[in-house]
Design a protein around this motif. Structure first.
Motif, PDB file in Angstrom:
ATOM      1  N   MET A   1     -10.107  -6.459   7.549  1.00 57.47           N
ATOM      2  CA  MET A   1     -10.062  -6.808   8.966  1.00 57.47           C
ATOM      3  C   MET A   1     -11.007  -7.987   9.215  1.00 57.47           C
ATOM      4  N   ILE A   2     -10.539  -8.935   9.899  1.00 48.16           N
ATOM      5  CA  ILE A   2     -11.359 -10.124  10.144  1.00 48.16           C
ATOM      6  C   ILE A   2     -11.633 -10.260  11.631  1.00 48.16           C
ATOM      7  N   HIS A   3     -12.882 -10.385  11.911  1.00 48.59           N
ATOM      8  CA  HIS A   3     -13.260 -10.592  13.300  1.00 48.59           C
ATOM      9  C   HIS A   3     -13.820 -12.004  13.419  1.00 48.59           C
ATOM     10  N   PHE A  23     -20.026  -4.259   2.077  1.00 50.35           N
ATOM     11  CA  PHE A  23     -18.831  -4.339   2.912  1.00 50.35           C
ATOM     12  C   PHE A  23     -18.914  -5.396   4.000  1.00 50.35           C
ATOM     13  N   HIS A  24     -19.935  -6.171   3.967  1.00 51.95           N
ATOM     14  CA  HIS A  24     -20.198  -6.969   5.155  1.00 51.95           C
ATOM     15  C   HIS A  24     -20.529  -8.409   4.739  1.00 51.95           C
ATOM     16  N   TYR A  25     -19.744  -9.327   5.192  1.00 55.05           N
ATOM     17  CA  TYR A  25     -19.952 -10.716   4.816  1.00 55.05           C
ATOM     18  C   TYR A  25     -20.223 -11.546   6.064  1.00 55.05           C
TER      19      TYR A  25
END
Lengths: 332, 433
Positions: A1-3, A23-25
């Motif tokens: 999922m891209i925010h 999990f977080h980029y």
């Protein structure tokens, strides 16, 4: 999922992608120097009325990267305009768009990229400088680790590293202002709004503050309001002259001076004639020398035989547009 | 430039990660909000004053006297121990036999030379002998009184063992007489039936035990709760309005979370301060008083205390304590919520700090009106929550959905809901500032 909040070109951000956790980029655009990011703050027919008073009256302009100086006398509507740009006031009419989207609809997402130093900068008197900045960082959405790093960098930058444990109420006026600019910069904002940042500072502090603003102004949109002409002259790329709630003229210092319908004259007169000249002309400066006075006069025609044509400065433009009101409190 | 792109592996993971970090950030903001409150010298002085007042209240709550064999008054922990030992001798079910024994013992002491003497010292010696039965003797004075609202200190002295059998019946009889006479017009038929039913269904005989710790705890609990509430009001009054007083509102509202999470943090800080201080004070108060005077008698019915003899609620001492502390907490939370609402709405800490004063003291003035309608309203005002112990003794009855119910359960439920409901209102009010 891209925010995606503000999406830059794919190739550019992919190259600078950093892994923050499994999990977080996160990609910080501030690190992506030279990236072509179009920033545009559009003000469309903006009006703000307070009962019978129209503080801002149909202002329209577009601001992009650079330092903008908002110049006007007290009561011209500068603060009201800035408070609307900071979502603190809702306009009576008109819109403010950031990259095409209404800033009030963007809400927190817009404020995430905003830095604001209000004219009447208030703080929590019993907080230390460091606590204050950590708190502001937290409500600006910075994670604690990032807040600590950013606070340390900014304290160095504004020269307050040595007083980071001092309570806010014990700082001098200049130091408080510097904390003010540091808090505005905490989130590395794309839009930096500074309302009368140099008001009440002594000359040394003012110079220091001006330099600091210039230093921080790179690659962002800075809107600086003041009624102190020299501040604007030094640091602003473009100047917006505001009068009675309207932007009456805008441009670079050169544009404004060149476009002024009057010329600037230097005239030496006996001291006894000074009053007579001030009644007939707009006099931007009077300097007394050995029994005579040297006047700096704004006039379309040559005011005296011995008058010498001078190069116009921003102060002269200010005097031209604001007349006697330009000599109001604190103006320089 | 803080615009960022966040990539997540899947929606579930994102939610979990975000919740954790959001919670951490939220807690950090709550921490700073609490720090704002307690950072100032005035707040610290207020806390110091609260501690001082608590110290004085604790002192009075723990002041127990015992009259020894020589008729001299003793104080301190030794006196507590002796009083406890004396009253423990009479612990057990207050059945006909026990009541008869108390009446006989009271008469025996009265018939001694010391009991008949009018000399102060000898009277004191006789009083000292009665300390073990003093509490039960008080119940006799209530039970065998002339009328429901009468109390005659010497009534027990004129009783005989033969009258012991009517001890519990008298309680019901006096109520019925009162309802048929003096209080004829104050209650509906259903309410009268409810009261009589409550009296008749109360399990007898009562279990009696030494319970001085609870008596003292209950006596000073309203003072402790009210003082705490006034200080809590002072502390939370500035949470919202001080942003404006310090002129820090512009930076606050112009920040990313200035109109959402940061405002929530303020609300939670208020709740946290109320919860933290209230429970610290109450638990400390309870621990100190009960630790010093003893927690014996926790399972006695509240009616074993002569002040609660007429109480129509079926409660043990322990349950009454729970109602007092929970009621006090709900009351404090509700009043603090209102305080924060006024603070957020008016941006004035002065107006906000007045809220608890008005809510606590205004009913005292209205109480002088002596109108049945006014009393019905007064019985449901939030100040009652700060003195649930006293409210349990009031005959405030309401008919809800055809059922007669006492004021205390209504107060707990209604203000429990309101205390929670006011918080989102505070939030919305401040967000729109």
């Amino acid at each position: 999922m891209i925010h995606v909040l503000f999406a830059p070109p794919m190739a550019a951000w992919r190259a600078r992608l950093k892994m923050r956790s499994h999990f977080h980029y996160v990609l910080c655009l501030s690190e992506a120097k030279g990236m072509d990011i179009s920033m545009k703050l559009e003000i469309e027919d903006l009006t703000k009325q307070f009962q019978d008073v129209t503080a801002v009256d149909g202002v329209s302009c577009t601001l992009t990267t650079g330092v903008y100086g908002l110049l006007g006398v007290n009561g011209a509507g500068k603060t009201t305009l800035m408070r609307m740009l900071c979502t603190l006031l809702r306009p009576t009419a008109g819109r403010i768009l950031w990259d095409g989207q209404d800033i009030f609809a963007l809400d927190g997402a817009y404020r995430r990229i905003l830095g604001y130093l209000p004219q009447d900068f208030g703080f929590y008197p019993d907080f230390t400088v460091r606590d204050y900045l950590h708190y502001i960082a937290s409500i600006k959405g910075l994670r604690p680790a990032a807040a600590r790093k950013r606070t340390a960098v900014l304290l160095q930058q504004v020269g307050l590293a040595k007083v980071e444990n001092r309570k806010m109420k014990k700082l001098s006026g200049g130091m408080k202002r510097r904390v003010g600019i540091a808090q505005a910069m905490l989130n590395d904002p794309q839009i930096l709004i500074l309302d009368e940042p140099t008001a009440g500072l002594d000359p040394n502090e003012r110079i220091r503050f001006r330099n600091l603003i210039s230093e921080l102004a790179q690659d962002r949109l800075v809107l600086l309001s003041t009624h102190i002409v020299s501040d604007i002259e030094y640091i602003a790329n473009e100047i917006l002259l505001m009068k009675d709630g309207r932007i009456c003229i805008s441009g670079t210092t050169e544009d404004l001076t060149a476009g002024m319908p009057e010329q600037v004259w230097l005239v030496s007169v006996p001291r006894s004639e000074v009053v007579s000249y001030t009644k007939r002309y707009k006099v931007s400066n009077i300097k007394t020398l050995h029994g005579e006075a040297r006047l700096r006069i704004l006039s379309a025609e040559k005011p005296a035989e011995n008058a010498v044509l001078e190069e116009a400065m921003l102060e002269d433009v200010f005097l031209h547009y604001f007349g006697e009101r330009a000599g109001g409190e604190n103006a320089v | 430039m803080y615009s960022c792109i966040i990539l997540e592996k899947g929606p579930v993971v994102k939610m979990r990660y975000k919740k954790r970090t959001d919670f951490g950030d939220g807690m950090r903001q709550v921490y700073f909000e609490i720090k704002k409150v307690f950072g100032g010298t005035r707040s610290r002085m207020a806390l110091l004053l609260l501690m001082l007042l608590m110290g004085v209240t604790f002192y009075f709550a723990m002041s127990v006297e015992y009259v020894n064999e020589e008729g001299e008054t003793e104080a301190g922990f030794g006196a507590v121990q002796k009083l406890r030992a004396a009253q423990k001798e009479w612990s057990g079910d207050l059945d006909v036999e026990k009541i008869g024994q108390v009446i006989a013992e009271n008469r025996r002491i009265n018939e001694t030379p010391e009991g008949r003497s009018e000399q102060l010292k000898e009277s004191n010696i006789a009083y000292g002998w009665k300390q073990g039965i003093a509490e039960i003797r008080n119940l006799l004075n209530c039970s065998y009184a002339e009328g429901f609202r009468e109390y005659d200190y010497y009534r027990a002295d004129s009783l005989s063992e033969a009258e012991a059998g009517s001890f519990y019946h008298n309680r019901i009889r006096l109520l019925e007489e009162w309802l048929a006479g003096e209080a004829r017009d104050q209650y509906s038929g259903a309410e009268k039936a409810y009261l009589t039913g409550q009296y008749e269904s109360l399990e007898t005989p009562f279990y009696y035990d030494y319970r001085k710790g609870w008596t003292q705890l209950f006596e000073y609990a309203p003072t402790v709760v009210m003082i705490t509430m006034l200080f809590l009001g002072y502390l939370v009054a500035g949470i919202f309005s001080n942003e404006f007083a310090w002129r820090a509102d512009a930076v606050f509202f112009a920040s990313c979370h200035g109109r959402d999470r940061a405002v929530s943090a303020k609300v939670w800080a208020g709740v946290g301060i109320v919860t933290g201080i209230y429970w610290i004070v109450m638990l400390f108060y309870s621990t100190v008083v009960l630790g010093y005077l003893g927690a014996d008698g926790w399972n006695c019915p509240v009616q074993t205390e002569f002040g609660d003899w007429k109480c129509f609620y079926h409660l043990t001492v322990w349950q009454k304590y729970l109602l007092i502390v929970i009621g006090g907490y709900i009351g404090c939370l509700f009043m603090a919520g209102l305080c924060m609402l006024v603070s957020a709405r008016t941006k004035s800490a002065v107006l906000a700090v007045m809220v608890p004063f008005v809510l606590i003291f205004l009913p005292s003035f209205l109480g002088n009106l002596e109108s049945a309608a006014v009393n019905k309203i007064l019985g449901l005002l939030p100040d009652r929550l700060l003195q649930v112990g006293a409210a349990l003794g009031y005959f405030d009855l309401y008919t809800v959905g055809g059922r007669v119910i006492g004021a205390v359960p209504i107060l707990l439920v209604v203000y429990g809901i309101l205390a929670v409901a006011v918080l989102p209102v505070v939030y919305r009010c401040y967000v729109r500032s």
